[in-house]
Design a protein around this motif. Structure first.
Motif, mmCIF file in Angstrom:
data_model
loop_
_atom_site.group_PDB
_atom_site.id
_atom_site.type_symbol
_atom_site.label_atom_id
_atom_site.label_comp_id
_atom_site.label_asym_id
_atom_site.label_seq_id
_atom_site.Cartn_x
_atom_site.Cartn_y
_atom_site.Cartn_z
ATOM 1 N N HIS A 554 0.830 -1.202 0.000
ATOM 2 C CA HIS A 554 0.000 0.000 0.000
ATOM 3 C C HIS A 554 0.870 1.259 0.000
ATOM 4 O O HIS A 554 0.683 2.170 -0.824
ATOM 5 C CB HIS A 554 -0.914 -0.025 1.229
ATOM 6 N N TRP A 558 1.757 4.277 -2.923
ATOM 7 C CA TRP A 558 1.518 5.716 -2.792
ATOM 8 C C TRP A 558 2.807 6.522 -2.843
ATOM 9 O O TRP A 558 2.825 7.639 -3.380
ATOM 10 C CB TRP A 558 0.735 6.014 -1.519
ATOM 11 N N CYS A 581 1.372 -4.024 -9.475
ATOM 12 C CA CYS A 581 -0.046 -4.299 -9.751
ATOM 13 C C CYS A 581 -0.246 -5.668 -10.392
ATOM 14 O O CYS A 581 -1.185 -6.388 -10.048
ATOM 15 C CB CYS A 581 -0.629 -3.206 -10.638
ATOM 16 N N HIS A 587 -5.340 -6.441 -5.162
ATOM 17 C CA HIS A 587 -5.190 -5.149 -4.497
ATOM 18 C C HIS A 587 -5.605 -3.982 -5.392
ATOM 19 O O HIS A 587 -5.808 -2.859 -4.921
ATOM 20 C CB HIS A 587 -3.733 -4.962 -4.050
ATOM 21 N N LEU A 591 -7.066 -0.131 -4.245
ATOM 22 C CA LEU A 591 -6.322 1.103 -4.521
ATOM 23 C C LEU A 591 -7.097 2.010 -5.476
ATOM 24 O O LEU A 591 -7.061 3.239 -5.341
ATOM 25 C CB LEU A 591 -4.954 0.753 -5.114
ATOM 26 N N GLN A 594 -9.462 4.216 -3.703
ATOM 27 C CA GLN A 594 -8.798 5.332 -3.039
ATOM 28 C C GLN A 594 -8.446 6.437 -4.036
ATOM 29 O O GLN A 594 -8.609 7.633 -3.747
ATOM 30 C CB GLN A 594 -7.536 4.838 -2.336
ATOM 31 N N PRO A 649 -6.126 5.794 2.857
ATOM 32 C CA PRO A 649 -4.750 5.840 2.349
ATOM 33 C C PRO A 649 -3.730 6.076 3.460
ATOM 34 O O PRO A 649 -2.591 5.625 3.362
ATOM 35 C CB PRO A 649 -4.786 7.013 1.353
#
Length: 958
Positions: A554, A558, A581, A587, A591, A594, A649
């Motif tokens: 995660h 970011w 990815c 996942h 994401l 978000q 996030p």
């Protein structure tokens, strides 16, 4: 508005119905074989496979949807489209790159990701949950392929360059001139510059920051926008066989102009004299590797598009620490045309490690007896050189007989061991002189046995321009004991570019727990900038750990995505994001939710900014209209659904269930940050606040809060808990990000203002803070709150002093109702204190006011015991940080190329060395800290005056 709420399905059916009226409709085939495509807000081609999506969520750049045919690889196309939208860079852009290294990296990562996902599919539910949702982070001929000695040692490194195309326009723009934003360039100078300046090119070969040989400088060339050299050859005084694998070729282009300087008249004459001075004005710089990613020496023609922004204090205007990527904005970039000559009919390849090891073994065997004697008795090379000078022998030809003579004279031994120990204990910022480097290199086996943590200093002592030394170092590295992960972090700095050194560092990092890795992830992402090739040990390590722990994945996502807009790392970070990815497909949807939520918040923020501009004449009217517009926007179903039920996030373990619209607002500052309040089912109905900022760079705050978390961890390891509040902060994009709202807390300014009717007097009310705590707590709870305040105040006094945190007004210090004091807003660090009219506004090393003391002493003036305990906490905390001074310096050094406004050079980090008194004994350092403590207490009245001015200004604003 109603149309925007429609999803794609009825729109698609309407289009298909209209298409039936056209003659060639039968050629379309089945309706299910088609889908819509658009260009989204990120200028990415997005295939709209999901027909249930609404137009308001898609937000196409233009109101145009294109009907395209689905191919047989629908799942692959859909995945590519999702990844492109998610990372903010369409994969078609990577497909279009004519770069074999990019293609090879993507192909390799695709294969690894497929294998990874196949293993995931074979996992049991328990194994899958443990891998992805761990409850907590854990604790705890001419071809150089036959060896170095077979390389053509007599060849010199030569670079040819044909021409340089300067920026579009009619002249050159020195770095101190203003540039107008237009297609051409307009030069604004006083006095005017010549339209035909002389231009020169300087080039240097670097290994890290070490210059391998003397720089080469071209002749001067005249011209307007193009400069061509008839004999554009740059020759370097180094043999090809002595080039390290990670050699960088760095160029600087600069204008040479005459500047007439007026001299004062002398006593003997009344006439003024004029002196002509040759001035150099930097225009552009660019770097490239000498060996490509396959290890082949580059040959042929290359065009390098340069960068025009120069860091401060560059030696000879060369920027070896800068990126090796060329400027993607080619239209307005200086283009440098160079030619690498061919030394052989076969590619020249840097030898593989096995060949290097054989070479190192051969060299060691030749001088076994000599070398053993030198290592055993600690005879340094520089000392030997002094004695050998009289015998007219070179130190590199040191023989056994000469060494034995030296040893018989009683030289060397314990003295050199003590000297070596003193060198090894210095901080990372300390420079080594040549004699010290010679001593370290000569005693490298002694370093290996007794000072393994000294590896960084040994690496700085290697003569990287001698392939014999390189071979010996790489062989020694194979038997070097593992460093602790914290010590190994330093080896990822720019000063250590060697491939095997960095692979060794990553091997050490593999011993990190997930919790520790999470602590240093910010720096590990930044040092990816130092990696010259996409496929490297650090990249593979980060991807492996991220795909094994979703929380690490995660934050890796970011940290990378927040900087993908930066040209120097755009391709590199996009490739890593794509690889992550593909190996973490489950996942992607999490994401994606978000990313969409942040996009919605950005649109709300822009709506508020637009409203405040239109209604700037009336503040009351502005507040009413913009607040109403914000509420209306957040209540729309498109916003409500997107902003609800997503993982935060800031902390992916927290599920944000739904927005409490009535409690949401925007803050009264220039960028109008949003204060978003969530109802949280998992917290027993308690609300949770998040601040969304759009227009502010949060990366410096992120770094400061990370260091505060580290300090908290180090103190707790030493059984000292100072109740630090390192709240969450995350940069999510270009000058955008999120900040966690600490619950049940208020600023010192608000606490003071609510206690007094007069803003000017509020800052001097020493009872305000204690009375506020009494209102929030009673009985034993009050005593606990005062203890919390005492501990946290001690922690932040030490932390803000060590980090040099400035701009400490009463709105940047907060207190929780439970007593914890904490600081916010870290726009000024490392001693960059604010000043006004040339006068420093902050004249204290840290904030320690009498109302703080009043709370610590429980409102009793004579309670010296409590104050003594507070002072003891501060001193103990300071000494603990001193023991870890090298770690703090390393972490800041690894952030040097991040582009933070107050961390641009090693000189900025010098502040840490001074504040931690590194190089002094504990007693000397403690004496210095006590002086600063007394100064903070003595000068606290100046803080009160500043706070009074701040309170008055704030009161006037309201």
């Amino acid at each position: 508005f109603v149309k925007q709420q429609l999803n794609l399905s009825p729109l698609f059916q309407l289009l298909w119905k209209q298409a039936q009226t056209y003659p060639l409709f039968p050629a379309l085939g089945e309706m299910e074989g088609h889908m819509f495509e658009c260009v989204n807000q990120a200028a990415v081609h997005e295939e709209l496979e999901d027909e249930t999506r609404r137009l308001c969520d898609i937000r196409p750049f233009l109101p145009v949807l294109k009907l395209v045919t689905r191919n047989c690889g629908r799942a692959e196309r859909l995945l590519d489209s999702k990844i492109g939208v998610l990372i903010g860079k369409g994969l078609h852009e990577l497909d279009a790159l004519q770069d074999q290294e990019v293609k090879d990296f993507r192909s390799k990562m695709f294969r690894i990701s497929e294998e990874k996902m196949q293993r995931v599919q074979k996992m049991t539910w328990t194994e899958w949950l443990q891998a992805c949702f761990s409850p907590q982070l854990e604790n705890g001929g001419g071809a150089i392929t036959d060896g170095l000695n077979d390389r053509p040692a007599d060849l010199k490194v030569i670079i040819h360059f044909d021409q340089i195309k300067l920026l579009n326009g009619t002249g050159l723009v020195p770095c101190w001139l203003k540039r107008l934003k237009q297609t051409g360039l307009q030069i604004i100078t006083t006095p005017p510059l010549s339209l035909h300046p002389q231009v020169q090119v300087r080039a240097g070969l670097f290994h890290g920051t070490e210059l391998l040989c003397k720089t080469a400088v071209s002749s001067e060339s005249s011209g307007r926008s193009e400069h061509t050299w008839s004999d554009g050859t740059l020759e370097f005084d180094i043999c090809v066989c002595d080039l390290p694998r990670m050699t960088r070729l760095c160029f600087a282009v600069y204008a040479v102009m005459d500047k007439v300087k007026k001299q004062k008249s002398t006593k003997n004459t009344h006439l003024n004299k004029y002196q002509t001075i040759r001035k150099h004005y930097p225009i552009a710089w660019v770097n490239t590797m000498v060996f490509d990613y396959k290890g082949q020496l580059k040959t042929g023609d290359i065009i390098l598009h340069s960068w025009s922004s120069f860091p401060d204090e560059l030696e000879e205007m060369l920027n070896p620490i800068g990126t090796i990527q060329t400027n993607p904005y080619t239209e307005n970039a200086t283009a440098l045309h160079i030619h690498f000559p061919e030394y052989s009919s076969h590619p020249i390849v840097f030898p593989l490690f096995d060949k290097v090891r054989v070479s190192a073994h051969t060299q060691t065997h030749i001088h076994t007896h000599t070398y053993t004697q030198a290592c055993t008795y600690h005879v340094p090379l520089y000392y030997s050189s002094v004695l050998l000078t009289e015998m007219k022998l070179d130190s590199s030809c040191l023989c056994s007989f000469t060494l034995l003579q030296i040893l018989e004279k009683g030289r060397g031994g314990k003295k050199f061991h003590i000297e070596l120990k003193e060198i090894m204990e210095r901080d990372p910022l300390s420079q080594l002189c040549e004699n010290e480097k010679d001593l370290i290199w000569t005693l490298r086996h002694d370093c290996h046995e007794n000072f393994p943590q000294s590896l960084p200093k040994l690496l700085l002592s290697v003569k990287w321009s001698k392939h014999e030394d390189m071979a010996q170092l790489q062989a020694l590295l194979q038997i070097w004991p593992k460093l602790s992960p914290r010590d190994a972090l330093e080896l990822l700095d720019f000063n250590y570019p060697d491939q095997y050194v960095r692979e060794y560092a990553v091997r050490c990092l593999r011993d990190m727990s997930d919790e520790e890795l999470s602590q240093y992830l910010l720096q590990l992402v930044q040092v990816l900038r130092y990696e010259p090739y996409y496929d490297c040990a650090l990249t593979r390590f980060l991807l492996d750990r991220a795909q094994s722990n979703r929380k690490i994945g995660h934050f890796l996502f970011w940290h990378l995505r927040s900087e993908i807009h930066m040209p120097a790392v755009s391709v590199q970070f996009a490739l890593i994001l794509e690889a992550y990815c593909r190996g973490s497909i489950p996942h992607i949807e999490v994401l994606k939710k978000q990313v969409e939520a942040l996009s919605k918040l950005k649109s709300v923020n822009e709506l508020i900014k637009l409203g405040t501009i239109k209604n700037a004449r009336s503040k009351t009217k502005e507040a009413m209209l913009t607040k109403e517009a914000m509420m209306t926007c957040l209540r729309q179903s498109g916003y409500t659904e997107t902003l609800s039920d997503l993982h935060s996030p800031l902390n992916p373990s927290v599920l944000l269930s739904g927005i409490n619209v009535e409690k949401c607002r925007y803050m009264d500052s220039k960028m109008k940050p949003l204060w978003i309040v969530y109802n949280n089912k998992l917290l027993g109905g308690d609300t949770l606040g998040i601040i969304f900022k759009n227009g502010d760079d949060l990366r410096q705050d992120m770094l400061t809060l990370q260091i505060l978390r580290l300090m908290d961890m180090l103190w707790k390891e030493a059984s000292l808990d100072l109740r630090i509040v390192p709240y969450g902060c995350l940069a999510t994009g270009d000058r955008a990000g999120l900040i966690e709202v600490v619950s049940s807390a208020d600023t010192i300014a608000n606490i003071q203002l609510t206690s007094s009717n007069v803003a000017a007097a509020a800052a001097f009310n020493k009872d305000a803070l204690l009375n506020w705590l009494k209102e929030k707590n009673s009985g034993d709870a009050l005593e606990r709150a005062i203890e919390e305040f005492t501990l946290s105040c001690a922690g932040y006094c030490v932390a803000t002093y060590v980090l040099g945190i400035g701009d400490r007004h009463s709105d940047n210090i907060m207190v929780r109702s439970t007593g914890q004091l904490f600081h916010i807003d870290f726009g000024h660090i490392l001693g960059n204190f604010k000043s006004k009219f040339g006068i420093k506004r902050e004249r204290v090393p840290f904030i320690l006011t009498h109302d703080f003391i009043h709370v610590i002493q429980q409102g009793k003036t004579g309670n010296t015991e409590k104050f003594g305990s507070f002072r003891q906490y501060c001193e103990e905390a300071y000494l603990i940080l001193r023991k870890n001074g090298n770690l703090f310096i390393t972490l800041f050094a690894l952030m040097l190329t991040a582009g933070l406004p107050e961390l641009t050079s090693v000189k900025d980090i010098q502040y840490l060395k001074d504040s931690l008194a590194l190089g002094k004994t504990d007693d000397e350092a403690l004496k210095q800290f006590r002086q600063k403590f007394d100064e903070a207490l003595r000068e606290s009245w100046t803080t009160k005056v500043n706070w009074m001015a701040h309170n008055v200004a704030k009161d006037n604003r309201s």
